[in-house]
Design an enzyme around this catalytic site. Structure first.
Site, PDB file in Angstrom:
ATOM      1  CB  CYS A   2     -12.333   4.091  23.896  1.00  0.00           C
ATOM      2  SG  CYS A   2     -14.159   4.172  23.841  1.00  0.00           S
ATOM      3  NE  ARG A  27      -7.457   0.879  21.578  1.00  0.00           N
ATOM      4  CZ  ARG A  27      -7.194  -0.036  22.185  1.00  0.00           C
ATOM      5  NH1 ARG A  27      -6.196  -0.702  22.136  1.00  0.00           N
ATOM      6  NH2 ARG A  27      -8.067  -0.549  23.100  1.00  0.00           N
ATOM      7  CD1 TRP A  76     -14.986   3.265  16.978  1.00  0.00           C
ATOM      8  CD2 TRP A  76     -16.340   2.186  18.091  1.00  0.00           C
ATOM      9  NE1 TRP A  76     -15.797   2.553  15.915  1.00  0.00           N
ATOM     10  CE2 TRP A  76     -16.670   1.727  16.766  1.00  0.00           C
ATOM     11  CE3 TRP A  76     -17.402   1.520  19.115  1.00  0.00           C
ATOM     12  CZ2 TRP A  76     -17.443   0.709  16.604  1.00  0.00           C
ATOM     13  CZ3 TRP A  76     -18.032   0.512  18.745  1.00  0.00           C
ATOM     14  CH2 TRP A  76     -18.308   0.182  17.416  1.00  0.00           C
ATOM     15  CG  ASN A 100     -11.792   0.877  25.838  1.00  0.00           C
ATOM     16  OD1 ASN A 100     -12.628   0.578  25.633  1.00  0.00           O
ATOM     17  ND2 ASN A 100     -10.582   0.303  25.708  1.00  0.00           N
ATOM     18  N   GLY A 101     -14.969   0.880  27.209  1.00  0.00           N
ATOM     19  CA  GLY A 101     -15.798  -0.446  27.914  1.00  0.00           C
ATOM     20  C   GLY A 101     -17.155   0.148  27.847  1.00  0.00           C
ATOM     21  CD  GLU A 480      -9.503 -12.423   5.598  1.00  0.00           C
ATOM     22  OE1 GLU A 480     -10.588 -12.628   6.254  1.00  0.00           O
ATOM     23  OE2 GLU A 480      -8.818 -11.719   5.932  1.00  0.00           O
ATOM     24  CE  LYS A 484      -9.353  -8.079   5.460  1.00  0.00           C
ATOM     25  NZ  LYS A 484      -9.051  -8.940   6.519  1.00  0.00           N
ATOM     26  CD  GLU A 487     -11.565  -5.280   7.424  1.00  0.00           C
ATOM     27  OE1 GLU A 487     -11.023  -6.241   7.171  1.00  0.00           O
ATOM     28  OE2 GLU A 487     -12.048  -4.753   8.355  1.00  0.00           O
ATOM     29  CG  HIS A 503     -28.464 -24.920  -5.214  1.00  0.00           C
ATOM     30  ND1 HIS A 503     -29.597 -26.015  -5.323  1.00  0.00           N
ATOM     31  CD2 HIS A 503     -27.368 -25.057  -5.314  1.00  0.00           C
ATOM     32  CE1 HIS A 503     -28.668 -26.752  -5.688  1.00  0.00           C
ATOM     33  NE2 HIS A 503     -27.579 -26.467  -5.903  1.00  0.00           N
ATOM     34  CE  LYS A 602      -5.889  -4.556  13.939  1.00  0.00           C
ATOM     35  NZ  LYS A 602      -5.773  -5.344  12.656  1.00  0.00           N
TER      36      LYS A 602
HETATM   37  O1  M6R Z   1      -8.456  -8.931  17.183  1.00  0.00           O
HETATM   38  P1  M6R Z   1      -9.195 -10.270  16.654  1.00  0.00           P
HETATM   39  O2  M6R Z   1      -8.554 -11.224  15.800  1.00  0.00           O
HETATM   40  O3  M6R Z   1      -9.972 -11.045  17.833  1.00  0.00           O
HETATM   41  O4  M6R Z   1     -10.462  -9.404  15.855  1.00  0.00           O
HETATM   42  C1  M6R Z   1     -11.328 -10.284  15.063  1.00  0.00           C
HETATM   43  C2  M6R Z   1     -11.959  -9.276  13.940  1.00  0.00           C
HETATM   44  O5  M6R Z   1     -12.523  -8.352  14.746  1.00  0.00           O
HETATM   45  C3  M6R Z   1     -11.153  -8.867  13.090  1.00  0.00           C
HETATM   46  O6  M6R Z   1     -10.363 -10.008  12.326  1.00  0.00           O
HETATM   47  C4  M6R Z   1     -11.721  -8.177  12.092  1.00  0.00           C
HETATM   48  O7  M6R Z   1     -12.767  -8.967  11.399  1.00  0.00           O
HETATM   49  C5  M6R Z   1     -10.715  -7.432  10.968  1.00  0.00           C
HETATM   50  N1  M6R Z   1     -11.044  -6.127  10.936  1.00  0.00           N
HETATM   51  C6  M6R Z   1     -10.835  -8.061   9.670  1.00  0.00           C
HETATM   52  O8  M6R Z   1      -9.907  -7.380   8.739  1.00  0.00           O
END
Ligand code: M6R
Length: 607
Positions: A2, A27, A76, A100-101, A480, A484, A487, A503, A602
């Site tokens: 949020c 976000r 959110w 938010n929370g 990674e 990427k 997502e 395996h 985010k």
């Molecule tokens: O803000 P942070 O670096 O703590 O966030 C960690 C993950 O949520 C963040 O890296 C997430 O995996 C990304 N969307 C990846 O692209």
């Protein structure tokens, strides 16, 4: 997660609120709303969906809100589906809030209030707070807020307006972030500075348990017992242009292109006389020599930067490193002591699990060192030592430049640990630093021709599933690359240690299945190439990412992307670029919302 905004001043606030909410879209959210004082009454418009499709459309239909004080929210969904009724602001004609929370004991509060005759309309946890504030409100807002926050449990940032105070906004927070922006005869609240950069760079950081009373001329702060708190004005170093697309089609593409300068900005202040220097955070060679264990804790991409860090520290310093996902670490009663170093990595500095892991490490008495991108964030403030990554604001949900500079700092840390523990001498340490300093140019070279990445993406874009394979640092990087792709393109993928395929996982290979093989580690090349042949002979379409000078023959790969070469140890910084761009173009080709992928936020400020 949020986003909260608020404005009180002399200007009509509807456009300011909506503009600021747009800056928080990154976000992640699924509904939006605003509440404005109009002729002494609180008027609310809110709608499911994106700001333009929902809220703005509704305002066009129902008429805009006229007033100079108001609050706004992007939600959110956590409790209750995305819907108009569950959107914020939530309240009645007396009190309205944005939240938010997560309120953990909202059922208990709700039952209490139902007993007092309140009727609930939404499925949200937030409504219990709005009604609790209404219950306690007898004309004094801070008294009502103090009583309400004494009853509620959980994490929250709240922006609140009360009917008898039409030129005021109130705010309080616990764990979730909130700032109070300072303008000329106008004041703001926001979840983060990107919402306000267009209006001001000056702000107060609201701390847990502090209540802000905000009018157009300024803000006062007190604790829940009414004791006044004096606060210092902070000034943001980020610039509005950093939070805009600047001619790129997407923030992600812009942020990928900002990586060379982000690496330079992050490492150069930490290199003194050719040596990595951690003086700014108080980390000494003595401390590095004496730690029993080094833990690296983070989530998502930040955790993947930790994986690269583990390989580097173990390789150079011959010191074991434990990397853990924050949500696992915090609940597994880790073997942690006051003799250990815990490195916490987070772009936002607000990730709930990472923050909880940090708190656990602090409680045990371990030394905590945070690599954080957002100045003033909770993790930056709670860690015993902090090193900022100077990536600038990262707007795209998919982390690229933040991940890059987390890695860059990891290299400096690995060099320093190795030097402090006498595993490398000063000359070697300086040499490694000088190689690191060439990375901005190498990364820049990868960005000169984007065509190979677009072509590679076109080869896999219609697949249901694919594999990323690699060995050693290439395996750490594959994780990674796979995240990427998942997502933002919504194509299923897995990263696999190439030697582990036989395996079990190799049975997944079928005709045409894409396999991305990261083959930058010259010492492991022949091993990875055998694995590429194995999958290729079973029908896989192999895309190889390899360094200049390495020949991948046509028996091993169908498509090869060549990147600038460096020493094996440094290749992750270069090889991540093709992986980021393959994911980017896959998302573009699929017509996805690249910067705001579905279901994702985010900054993950709830568990
Ligand atoms: O803000 P942070 O670096 O703590 O966030 C960690 C993950 O949520 C963040 O890296 C997430 O995996 C990304 N969307 C990846 O692209």
């Amino acid at each position: 997660m949020c986003g909260i905004v608020g404005y009180t001043g002399e200007k009509e606030c509807e456009d300011i609120l909506i503009n600021s909410l747009r800056k928080l879209e990154y976000r992640g959210y699924d509904s939006a709303g605003i509440a404005v004082f109009e002729n002494g009454k609180i008027k609310t418009v809110k709608a499911k969906g994106k700001i333009n499709d929902g809220l703005v459309k509704k305002l066009d239909e129902e008429g805009s809100l006229k007033g100079v004080t108001g609050i706004g929210h992007t939600r959110w969904a956590t409790h209750g589906e995305p819907s108009d009724i569950n959107s914020h602001p939530i309240g009645n004609g007396r009190v309205s809030i944005v939240h938010n929370g997560i309120i953990e004991n909202y059922r208990k509060i709700k039952n209490f209030l139902i007993g007092k005759g309140y009727v609930f309309e939404s499925e949200t946890d937030t409504e219990s707070v709005a009604k609790l504030l209404d219950y306690y409100y007898k004309g004094d807002p801070t008294e009502a807020i103090s009583k309400a926050v004494t009853d509620i449990e959980g994490a929250y940032a709240l922006g609140i307006i009360f009917i008898d105070h039409p030129d005021m906004i109130y705010a309080v927070r616990k764990d979730s972030p909130l700032i109070v922006g300072i303008g000329e005869n106008e004041m703001y609240i926001a979840s983060d500075m990107t919402a306000l950069l267009e209006y001001t760079k000056h702000y107060y950081l609201l701390e847990t348990g502090e209540i802000a009373s905000i009018s157009k001329t300024g803000a006062t702060f007190c604790d829940i017992h009414g004791n006044e708190i004096k606060k210092e004005i902070q000034t943001a170093t980020w610039d509005i242009s950093e939070a805009e697309k600047g001619g790129f089609e997407h923030f992600m593409l812009k942020e990928i292109h900002e990586q060379p300068s982000a690496i330079h900005k992050t490492i150069s202040p930490r290199i003194k006389d050719g040596m990595p220097c951690f003086d700014e955070c108080g980390l000494t060679d003595d401390m590095l020599r004496n730690y029993k264990h080094i833990f690296i804790i983070a989530c998502g991409s930040a955790m993947h930067a930790g994986m690269v860090g583990k390989y580097l520290i173990e390789l150079l310093a011959r010191t074991p490193v434990i990397v853990d996902i924050a949500s696992e670490f915090r609940y597994r009663n880790p073997l942690l002591s006051d003799k250990d170093l815990v490195v916490i990595i987070s772009q936002s500095g607000e990730t709930a699990d990472t923050k909880a892991a940090l708190e656990l490490a602090n409680e045990v008495g371990a030394d905590t060192l945070a690599f954080v991108n957002v100045v003033g964030s909770s993790i930056a403030r709670e860690a015993k030592m902090v090193m900022f990554t100077y990536a600038g604001p990262e707007i795209s949900v998919a982390s690229t430049k933040a991940y890059m500079v987390q890695n860059a700092l990891m290299y400096l840390l690995a060099f320093r640990v190795a030097f402090a523990r006498n595993m490398i001498d000063e000359q070697e340490c300086r040499r490694l630093v000088s190689v690191l300093e060439t990375m901005p140019d190498k990364v820049g070279e990868c960005l000169e021709d984007l065509d190979p990445y677009r072509k590679a993406a076109s080869k896999l874009v219609s697949a249901d599933s694919l594999l990323y394979i690699g060995r050693g640092l290439d395996y750490a990087l594959s994780m990674e690359g796979s995240l990427k792709l998942k997502e933002i393109s919504y194509i299923h993928s897995e990263s696999y240690a190439a030697g582990e395929l036989k395996h079990g996982t190799i049975s997944l290979i079928h005709e045409g299945m894409p396999v991305i093989a990261v083959t930058t580690q010259s010492g492991l090349l022949s091993k990875t190439v055998s694995n590429m042949r194995e999958v290729r002979s079973r029908g896989a379409y192999v895309i190889a990412v390899c360094a200049e000078g390495i020949q991948i023959d046509s028996d091993s790969a169908d498509f090869t992307i060549t990147i600038p070469a460096s020493e094996d140890m440094f290749m992750p910084l270069i090889a991540v670029v093709p992986l980021q761009l393959i994911a980017y173009y896959s998302s573009v080709l699929r017509g996805n919302d690249v910067d705001k992928p579905r279901n994702l936020a985010k900054s993950v400020t709830v568990e």
